[in-house]
Design an enzyme around this catalytic site. Structure first.
Site, PDB file in Angstrom:
ATOM      1  N   ARG A   1      -2.512  17.532  17.931  1.00 29.49           N
ATOM      2  CA  ARG A   1      -3.934  17.997  17.266  1.00 29.49           C
ATOM      3  C   ARG A   1      -4.556  17.161  16.735  1.00 29.49           C
ATOM      4  NH1 ARG A   1      -3.534  23.468  14.455  1.00 29.49           N
ATOM      5  NH2 ARG A   1      -2.865  22.267  12.714  1.00 29.49           N
TER       6      ARG A   1
ATOM      7  N   THR B   1     -10.770  17.760  14.143  1.00 26.07           N
ATOM      8  CA  THR B   1     -11.211  18.771  15.232  1.00 26.07           C
ATOM      9  C   THR B   1     -10.208  19.932  15.530  1.00 26.07           C
ATOM     10  OG1 THR B   1     -10.253  17.878  17.277  1.00 26.07           O
ATOM     11  CG2 THR B   1     -12.578  17.126  16.224  1.00 26.07           C
TER      12      THR B   1
ATOM     13  N   ASP C   1       4.283  21.389   8.926  1.00 26.34           N
ATOM     14  CA  ASP C   1       4.334  20.846  10.089  1.00 26.34           C
ATOM     15  C   ASP C   1       5.762  20.760  10.790  1.00 26.34           C
ATOM     16  OD1 ASP C   1       4.425  18.781  12.302  1.00 26.34           O
ATOM     17  OD2 ASP C   1       2.366  18.233  11.411  1.00 26.34           O
TER      18      ASP C   1
ATOM     19  N   ASP D   1       7.116  17.343  12.091  1.00 28.57           N
ATOM     20  CA  ASP D   1       7.549  16.390  10.907  1.00 28.57           C
ATOM     21  C   ASP D   1       8.808  17.032  10.219  1.00 28.57           C
ATOM     22  OD1 ASP D   1       5.602  14.795  11.248  1.00 28.57           O
ATOM     23  OD2 ASP D   1       4.199  15.352   9.819  1.00 28.57           O
TER      24      ASP D   1
END
Ligand code: PRP
Ligand code: URA
Length: 210
Positions: free
Chosen positions: A105, A109, A201, A204
């Site tokens: 991603r 945006t 995340d 991560d």
């Protein structure tokens, strides 16, 4: 939220492990173990209506009827975080073809950016298990489903760990033929398009890059 198209897993082990995943103090090793256990339970539910064909075998005692899975199955993780769900599925489906869709991603945006694809031949003939632990805006899943449909996929099941209502709405409205198996539906997205409460995340935390 539960519907014919959406299966939300309700299981005490999932509830316990989801808490481990959400906890920001959980270390990488424990995170990976909890992810693996939930993925196994998701796999169980995602595969529970697979078609079977009857076969005849011989036990050491006598002849008997048994079953084989009567379809080809393909596992397609959305990189990176989707890789966390592949091995638990392969435990059930050791013959499955595995394809890869690379996308991340854009931080500004929140739109997916494609960077890699390698899809096995024959996806139009079998069941495609598209896997990604997080369904947030639904942009990545939307892109991935379109990509697979453009290449002939007819039976797609999307497996995710945590889904946001926004992503579920987007995918169910645009692709009513795609079933979704998820372990949690969270409250909403925040301004950065992260799932709330979520787990942060996923890539991560699973790969230890946070
Ligand atoms: C995460 C996640 C999904 C996507 C979900 O990937 O694994 O692919 O975000 O968000 P969306 O529904 O709004 O598209 P990320 O971009 O963090 O990449 P990574 O897996 O490489 O960490
Ligand atoms: N991707 C993640 O890894 N986590 C989120 O909350 C949203 C997208």
């Amino acid at each position: 939220m539960q519907s014919k198209q959406i299966t939300i897993i309700d299981h005490p082990v999932v509830a316990r492990d989801m808490t481990i995943l959400r906890n920001k103090n959980t270390r990488t090793a424990e995170f990976r173990m909890a992810m693996g256990r939930i993925a196994t339970i998701l796999a169980y539910f995602a595969l529970k209506d697979l078609p079977l064909r009857q076969i005849e075998i011989e036990t050491p005692i006598t002849n008997a009827s048994g079953f084989e899975i009567d379809t080809n199955i393909f596992i397609i993780p959305i990189l990176r975080a989707g890789l966390s769900l592949v091995n638990p599925l392969l435990e059930f489906l050791p013959d499955a073809g595995v394809g890869h869709l690379g996308m991340y991603r854009d931080e500004t945006t929140h739109e997916p950016v494609d960077y890699y694809s390698n899809i096995p031949k024959g996806i139009s003939e079998g069941i495609v298990l598209l896997v990604d632990p997080m369904l947030a805006t639904g942009g990545s899943a939307d892109d991935a489903i379109k990509f697979l449909k453009d290449r002939g996929a007819k039976q797609i099941r999307f497996i995710s760990l945590i889904s946001a209502p926004e992503g579920l709405k987007r995918i169910t409205q645009k692709y009513p033929d795609v079933s979704i198996i998820t372990a949690a539906v969270d409250e909403q997205l925040n301004d950065d398009a992260y799932i709330v409460p979520g787990l942060g995340d996923a890539g991560d935390r699973y790969f230890g890059t946070n």
